[in-house]
Design a protein around this motif. Structure first.
Motif, PDB file in Angstrom:
ATOM      1  N   MET A 182       3.627   7.380  -7.815  1.00 21.59           N
ATOM      2  CA  MET A 182       3.151   7.216  -6.450  1.00 21.59           C
ATOM      3  C   MET A 182       4.342   6.732  -5.616  1.00 21.59           C
ATOM      4  SD  MET A 182       0.211   7.726  -5.054  1.00 21.59           S
ATOM      5  CE  MET A 182      -1.373   7.052  -4.565  1.00 21.59           C
ATOM      6  N   PRO A 183       5.264   7.650  -5.296  1.00 28.79           N
ATOM      7  CA  PRO A 183       6.473   7.199  -4.602  1.00 28.79           C
ATOM      8  C   PRO A 183       6.141   6.661  -3.212  1.00 28.79           C
ATOM      9  CG  PRO A 183       6.379   9.604  -4.671  1.00 28.79           C
ATOM     10  CD  PRO A 183       5.225   9.099  -5.475  1.00 28.79           C
ATOM     11  N   LEU A 184       6.994   5.785  -2.731  1.00 30.32           N
ATOM     12  CA  LEU A 184       6.831   5.249  -1.379  1.00 30.32           C
ATOM     13  C   LEU A 184       6.769   6.384  -0.369  1.00 30.32           C
ATOM     14  CD1 LEU A 184       9.399   2.316  -1.098  1.00 30.32           C
ATOM     15  CD2 LEU A 184       6.905   2.151  -1.088  1.00 30.32           C
ATOM     16  N   GLU A 185       5.950   6.212   0.643  1.00 27.62           N
ATOM     17  CA  GLU A 185       5.998   7.136   1.775  1.00 27.62           C
ATOM     18  C   GLU A 185       6.626   6.385   2.947  1.00 27.62           C
ATOM     19  OE1 GLU A 185       2.575  10.392   1.106  1.00 27.62           O
ATOM     20  OE2 GLU A 185       1.917   8.589   2.131  1.00 27.62           O
ATOM     21  N   TYR A 226      10.039  12.060   6.023  1.00 24.67           N
ATOM     22  CA  TYR A 226       9.324  10.869   6.500  1.00 24.67           C
ATOM     23  C   TYR A 226       8.347  11.260   7.609  1.00 24.67           C
ATOM     24  CZ  TYR A 226      13.190  10.977   9.955  1.00 24.67           C
ATOM     25  OH  TYR A 226      14.105  11.357  10.907  1.00 24.67           O
ATOM     26  N   PHE A 227       7.423  10.367   7.866  1.00 21.96           N
ATOM     27  CA  PHE A 227       6.474  10.571   8.966  1.00 21.96           C
ATOM     28  C   PHE A 227       7.049   9.925  10.213  1.00 21.96           C
ATOM     29  CE2 PHE A 227       3.843  10.739   5.128  1.00 21.96           C
ATOM     30  CZ  PHE A 227       3.236  11.974   5.315  1.00 21.96           C
ATOM     31  N   ILE A 261       4.603  -5.683  10.314  1.00 24.72           N
ATOM     32  CA  ILE A 261       4.420  -4.328   9.787  1.00 24.72           C
ATOM     33  C   ILE A 261       5.726  -3.601   9.488  1.00 24.72           C
ATOM     34  CG2 ILE A 261       2.208  -4.090  11.031  1.00 24.72           C
ATOM     35  CD1 ILE A 261       3.732  -1.796  12.594  1.00 24.72           C
ATOM     36  N   GLN A 276       7.448   5.796   6.944  1.00 24.88           N
ATOM     37  CA  GLN A 276       7.042   6.054   8.320  1.00 24.88           C
ATOM     38  C   GLN A 276       8.148   5.477   9.207  1.00 24.88           C
ATOM     39  OE1 GLN A 276       3.345   4.173   9.603  1.00 24.88           O
ATOM     40  NE2 GLN A 276       2.795   5.990  10.786  1.00 24.88           N
ATOM     41  N   MET A 290       8.016  16.604   8.327  1.00 22.93           N
ATOM     42  CA  MET A 290       7.066  16.228   7.280  1.00 22.93           C
ATOM     43  C   MET A 290       5.711  16.875   7.544  1.00 22.93           C
ATOM     44  SD  MET A 290       7.403  13.736   4.774  1.00 22.93           S
ATOM     45  CE  MET A 290       6.279  13.041   3.550  1.00 22.93           C
ATOM     46  N   ILE A 344      -3.601   4.513   5.820  1.00 23.04           N
ATOM     47  CA  ILE A 344      -3.192   3.572   6.860  1.00 23.04           C
ATOM     48  C   ILE A 344      -4.091   3.577   8.098  1.00 23.04           C
ATOM     49  CG2 ILE A 344      -0.758   3.741   6.128  1.00 23.04           C
ATOM     50  CD1 ILE A 344      -0.340   4.956   9.020  1.00 23.04           C
ATOM     51  N   ARG A 354      -5.652   0.142  12.853  1.00 19.82           N
ATOM     52  CA  ARG A 354      -4.988   1.377  13.288  1.00 19.82           C
ATOM     53  C   ARG A 354      -5.978   2.488  13.627  1.00 19.82           C
ATOM     54  NH1 ARG A 354      -2.197  -0.101   8.766  1.00 19.82           N
ATOM     55  NH2 ARG A 354      -0.309  -1.272   9.247  1.00 19.82           N
ATOM     56  N   LEU A 391       0.792  -1.237   0.000  1.00 17.51           N
ATOM     57  CA  LEU A 391       0.000   0.000   0.000  1.00 17.51           C
ATOM     58  C   LEU A 391       0.822   1.285   0.000  1.00 17.51           C
ATOM     59  CD1 LEU A 391      -2.671  -1.186   2.559  1.00 17.51           C
ATOM     60  CD2 LEU A 391      -3.067  -0.796   0.131  1.00 17.51           C
ATOM     61  N   GLY A 392       2.059   1.175  -0.409  1.00 20.17           N
ATOM     62  CA  GLY A 392       2.810   2.412  -0.604  1.00 20.17           C
ATOM     63  C   GLY A 392       3.504   2.971   0.614  1.00 20.17           C
ATOM     64  N   THR A 393       3.365   2.310   1.788  1.00 25.38           N
ATOM     65  CA  THR A 393       4.064   2.807   2.970  1.00 25.38           C
ATOM     66  C   THR A 393       5.217   1.879   3.320  1.00 25.38           C
ATOM     67  OG1 THR A 393       2.079   3.789   3.889  1.00 25.38           O
ATOM     68  CG2 THR A 393       3.864   3.380   5.415  1.00 25.38           C
ATOM     69  N   THR A 417      -3.685  -5.863  11.364  1.00 25.17           N
ATOM     70  CA  THR A 417      -3.478  -4.714  12.243  1.00 25.17           C
ATOM     71  C   THR A 417      -4.581  -3.683  12.027  1.00 25.17           C
ATOM     72  OG1 THR A 417      -1.096  -4.978  12.215  1.00 25.17           O
ATOM     73  CG2 THR A 417      -1.922  -2.840  12.875  1.00 25.17           C
ATOM     74  N   VAL A 434       0.120  13.926   8.863  1.00 25.38           N
ATOM     75  CA  VAL A 434       1.000  13.376   9.898  1.00 25.38           C
ATOM     76  C   VAL A 434       1.204  11.875   9.710  1.00 25.38           C
ATOM     77  CG1 VAL A 434       0.653  15.128  11.693  1.00 25.38           C
ATOM     78  CG2 VAL A 434      -0.986  13.255  11.498  1.00 25.38           C
ATOM     79  N   PHE A 435       0.534  11.301   8.691  1.00 25.16           N
ATOM     80  CA  PHE A 435       0.642   9.866   8.408  1.00 25.16           C
ATOM     81  C   PHE A 435       0.834   9.629   6.919  1.00 25.16           C
ATOM     82  CE2 PHE A 435      -2.143   9.814  12.211  1.00 25.16           C
ATOM     83  CZ  PHE A 435      -1.333   9.043  13.027  1.00 25.16           C
ATOM     84  N   PRO A 436       1.374   8.466   6.587  1.00 27.13           N
ATOM     85  CA  PRO A 436       1.366   8.053   5.182  1.00 27.13           C
ATOM     86  C   PRO A 436      -0.071   7.853   4.698  1.00 27.13           C
ATOM     87  CG  PRO A 436       2.884   6.686   6.485  1.00 27.13           C
ATOM     88  CD  PRO A 436       2.082   7.499   7.457  1.00 27.13           C
ATOM     89  N   ARG A 437      -0.204   7.675   3.408  1.00 27.75           N
ATOM     90  CA  ARG A 437      -1.519   7.466   2.798  1.00 27.75           C
ATOM     91  C   ARG A 437      -2.156   6.153   3.253  1.00 27.75           C
ATOM     92  NH1 ARG A 437       1.463   9.453  -1.698  1.00 27.75           N
ATOM     93  NH2 ARG A 437       2.299   7.370  -2.006  1.00 27.75           N
ATOM     94  N   ARG A 445       7.926   1.013   6.220  1.00 26.77           N
ATOM     95  CA  ARG A 445       8.078   1.269   7.658  1.00 26.77           C
ATOM     96  C   ARG A 445       9.447   0.847   8.181  1.00 26.77           C
ATOM     97  NH1 ARG A 445       3.164  -1.181   7.275  1.00 26.77           N
ATOM     98  NH2 ARG A 445       1.448   0.286   7.204  1.00 26.77           N
TER      99      ARG A 445
END
Lengths: 359, 359
Positions: free
Chosen positions: A95-98, A124-125, A142, A100, B1, B142, B57, A53-55, B55, B137-140, A57
């Motif tokens: 849609m670059p990686l985000e 980063y978050f 995760i 966390q 961020m 999540i 959230r 999903l693009g995140t 998980t 404050v969070f990635p997309r 961690r």
């Protein structure tokens, strides 16, 4: 939700004696491992597997306070981005990686300072995770890359018997496991084995399949004992200073006998055995790396005094009370001036780099 | 961020004047909404959609410090568990959901106290997220359930012109938008609209499709102005006390003119319009709810003084310096004794409950 654990943190805040301003020895180690970290991520990380999903961690276990932890995670992020770019044939993804980043440490770590000192516009978050890494601190599956540096020699607690005068494992008035008493060494070893297993089992649950765990730290070379290394000598000297303070009535011998540091440096093969016994991870790399400061003249007495004050002040304060810290380190400074240690010539801890891949 | 934002937090720590010990008015509101929260989650949450990889959230935006935030997330978790159990025909799942709770507030919120005071064995993995909710404050994608209570009347900044003597929107020596000056109201409104849009857009990115966002808060009934409510009267009175202090030379009129609270309570229809303009969320519920304390005799002068001290002391300290807080609230106490407010008879803020579902 976290395991209970005796929790000692590095000196908080942002002042003269804080860990922030007295952790360049640890920083040098991270810098020394930077190239290795980059290379390993480029070679061993499977981006397809890992980025749901693009995140993406990242967790730093036992992060304490900056700048070391910020530096370490930045290296990881830069490398992952670089790898993603390469795999996309240098085309920037729509849609670059985000990212966390989870900064984990004991509940009484100074997270307020951590948050206030983190780099602005870091890309980063950022998240703080309170709790002992001797137990789960995350839900299952995760974390994509876990990182820990110079933490796993901290035990979850002092082995019980070493403070017990009636026990064979009584550590007399030594304040750490210097390998001079066999039963003490055994007690520390038992605790280390238990803690290392719990650490790896917890990480195995938290890290995604195919995810990476980077472990940096120090151990002893096979056959070398703590009391032969400068770190061991320093700790014995600090113990001696405490005994001097007992003689002057500032503290008591009984109180010193109850202080034992929850710290154990295994020998290399011992560490390797413990890592190997965990069947959830593959050992991709496990090797000794050089520490950039070990062979330089930066390791002066003043440097060592400040470094150990930042590491030990929380424990000393808790055990003997606030007033003792400055007195103790003043005495230590004087003792060092009288009996200088040749840091370069002493036996050295081995700095190791371990890369584990979650099966 | 995170977006930059003027950040004012509730009074930190765990002492007499802390938010922890002076937030029972806010707690009552959360309690009042508890049944509604439970019912909405049971009815509107789609567990299949939401629980990727086991998980679940939850985020509390603008959590400040416990116990309110702990109470709110516990209600959400208990309800999700209950729903899961029902959907499994009361059979406990072999792989039950694991909960990760993100406590978000400004970077200078007292996270150390938050972490130290959180319930032990709470049944979830706890995380602190520093940063203004007026921005991401969070990635997309999540967060499964977002929650915020009594926060969105805080603006990201004071509208610029209201402190500018040369501007039409100059707020004279009032310290908040009491609706007595039209241009001031307009300036505040513009800022509110901007902030609410940014808030909802950020949440729309962070919350998974099908996820829920619960917004609790206070607004004004249509047609009611701030200066008709007891909250408005209290703030005007505090402003008067500051003016008294200027006269005694403790502070100056110029300094007071530069203080404007970044707070705006919209009217109900105004709030509704702002929520409706965001096309990423469906409004499942938007209604006024009763506040358990509004019609009781708990709303005494002492209660109000402590409550406003916990809310305003950070701002007052920052603007006038540390020493002013106690003096100000002593004067406020005296003024209240001289000119008592009939809290029960005054116009009341509307307490609202909004449930949004991410399309």
């Amino acid at each position: 939700m976290t395991a209970s654990s005796q929790s000692y943190t590095m000196a908080g805040g942002n002042g003269q004696h804080s860990y922030i301003h007295n952790s360049s020895y640890q920083k040098a180690a991270i810098d020394g491992a930077e190239e290795k970290t980059t290379q390993c991520i480029l070679e061993k990380l499977n981006l397809q597997l890992n980025s749901d999903l693009g995140t993406f961690r990242i967790a730093d276990f036992g992060c304490s306070n900056g700048p070391n932890t910020f530096h370490a995670v930045q290296t990881i992020i830069d490398t992952v981005k670089c790898k993603q770019l390469k795999e996309n044939n240098n085309e920037v993804s729509l849609m670059p990686l985000e990212f966390q980043v989870f900064f984990n440490d004991q509940t009484n770590n100074d997270f307020n300072t951590l948050f206030k000192t983190q780099p602005i516009e870091c890309g980063y978050f950022s998240v703080g995770v309170p709790g002992s890494f001797h137990g789960r601190v995350f839900p299952r599956n995760i974390i994509h890359i876990g990182h820990t540096s110079y933490t796993t020699h901290w035990l979850s607690k002092v082995p019980e018997n070493v403070c017990d005068k009636k026990s064979l494992a009584w550590n007399n008035n030594y304040i750490h496991c210097n390998h001079s008493l066999e039963e003490v060494t055994k007690a520390y070893k038992v605790q280390f084995v238990k803690d290392m297993r719990v650490f790896l089992e917890a990480r195995a649950e938290e890290i995604v399949h195919g995810g990476l765990m980077i472990v940096l730290g120090q151990c002893l070379a096979d056959g070398v004992t703590m009391s032969e290394t400068w770190q061991g000598i320093v700790l014995d000297m600090i113990g001696d200073c405490l005994m001097d303070m007992a003689k002057s009535g500032v503290t008591s011998e009984e109180k010193i006998e109850l202080l034992n540091l929850p710290v154990y440096f295994p020998q290399f093969s011992e560490l390797k055995r413990e890592i190997e016994q965990n069947k959830s991870f593959m050992i991709e790399t496990m090797e000794a790396i050089s520490h950039p400061l070990e062979d330089t003249e930066i390791l002066t007495s003043n440097f060592i005094i400040s470094m150990f004050r930042a590491i030990l002040s929380t424990i000393i304060k808790e055990h003997f009370g606030e007033g003792v810290v400055t007195d103790l380190f003043d005495r230590f400074a004087k003792k060092l001036a009288k009996f200088p240690i040749d840091f370069i010539e002493c036996e050295k801890h081995v700095n190791y780099f371990v890369l584990l891949k979650r099966k």
